[in-house]
Design an enzyme around this catalytic site. Structure first.
Site, PDB file in Angstrom:
ATOM      1  N   SER A  91      32.509  40.283  45.151  1.00 51.68           N
ATOM      2  CA  SER A  91      31.821  39.345  46.038  1.00 51.68           C
ATOM      3  C   SER A  91      30.476  39.919  46.450  1.00 51.68           C
ATOM      4  CB  SER A  91      32.666  39.078  47.288  1.00 51.68           C
ATOM      5  OG  SER A  91      31.981  38.231  48.192  1.00 51.68           O
ATOM      6  N   ASP A  96      26.227  45.084  53.295  1.00 54.62           N
ATOM      7  CA  ASP A  96      26.112  44.842  54.741  1.00 54.62           C
ATOM      8  C   ASP A  96      27.458  45.046  55.432  1.00 54.62           C
ATOM      9  OD1 ASP A  96      25.578  43.985  57.290  1.00 54.62           O
ATOM     10  OD2 ASP A  96      25.245  41.891  56.759  1.00 54.62           O
ATOM     11  N   PRO A  97      27.633  46.146  56.153  1.00 54.36           N
ATOM     12  CA  PRO A  97      28.920  46.371  56.829  1.00 54.36           C
ATOM     13  C   PRO A  97      29.217  45.336  57.905  1.00 54.36           C
ATOM     14  CG  PRO A  97      27.285  47.963  57.568  1.00 54.36           C
ATOM     15  CD  PRO A  97      26.673  47.235  56.412  1.00 54.36           C
ATOM     16  N   LYS A 113      36.576  46.131  49.049  1.00 53.95           N
ATOM     17  CA  LYS A 113      36.152  45.780  47.692  1.00 53.95           C
ATOM     18  C   LYS A 113      35.142  46.805  47.171  1.00 53.95           C
ATOM     19  CE  LYS A 113      36.719  40.711  47.903  1.00 53.95           C
ATOM     20  NZ  LYS A 113      37.625  40.543  46.753  1.00 53.95           N
TER      21      LYS A 113
END
Length: 227
Positions: A91, A96-97, A113
């Site tokens: 994805s 970006d956490p 992921k």
């Protein structure tokens, strides 16, 4: 080929004997908390903004279990079975956490992921990692595919892609030299713009490099060295 790392990997490795490629498309699936829709509907009636539904995960199906540990088992099994190429359908958003998807049920799904992707890259297997944009249920083969890296395509709008196009791209990347050891993002051009993509070598020629996993890395150098 090598030795499987766990009984689960050994069982899957037996099933993978003789396979040239493995496509991993497994993913945790969030479940909506239906009662959380009540304040959402009330907020719409009163004009209040920022009220969102809440999500949870089925028992035993948290992203850590499915998107990290489950994918790790599949990667280990592929390595033990001598599979030549592992492709992962993942994805966009992994750099970006604080991405919204990570907040669903506190699952941090994109983080897990990304960890699995880094594990695959460190495994020594030939790999192809595909980060689709928003998945839509429309006919495939009708649009031009646009490739990028490091979530730069998130700046575009729309940034979606039919599921059928993701599947065709993944199959088209099997054994394709231009796709080997590449990690990239993909969306579709709006309907009517450009020519439908079908030449996978030409599609991959758009790439300028591969995704940079030093961005929001989920594995330390020490961990990567022991894969």
């Amino acid at each position: 080929a090598g030795q499987a790392s766990s009984p689960a990997a050994a069982g899957l490795a037996a099933a993978l004997q003789g396979a040239d490629a493995l496509i991993i498309a497994t993913s945790g699936v969030p479940q909506i908390k239906w009662l959380s829709l009540i304040p959402v509907m009330l907020a719409k009636l009163t004009g209040q903004e920022g009220v969102r539904p809440e999500f949870t995960w089925k028992q035993g199906q948290m992203p850590e279990q499915i998107d990290w540990l489950g994918q790790k088992v599949q990667i280990d099994a592929a390595k033990a079975a001598g599979v030549k190429q592992v492709l992962v359908i993942s994805s966009m958003g992994g750099t970006d956490p604080n991405h919204q998807l990570n907040k669903l049920g506190n699952g941090n799904i994109l983080q897990w992921k990304r960890k699995a992707e880094q594990y695959l890259i460190a495994s020594g297997l030939d790999y192809t990692i595909i980060h689709p944009g928003g998945l839509i249920d429309e006919a495939g083969g009708l649009r031009q595919l646009i490739l990028g890296i490091d979530d730069k395509l998130l700046e575009r709008n729309p940034r979606n892609i039919p599921r059928a196009d993701v599947a065709s791209l993944a199959v088209g990347c099997i054994g394709l030299p231009e796709a080997m050891n590449k990690s990239f993002d993909v969306i579709c051009a709006p309907a009517g713009e450009g020519s439908p993509s079908s030449d996978w070598s030409a599609v991959l020629s758009q790439l300028q490099g591969s995704c940079d996993y030093s961005l929001n890395s989920q594995m330390t150098d020490k961990e990567l060295a022991t894969v």
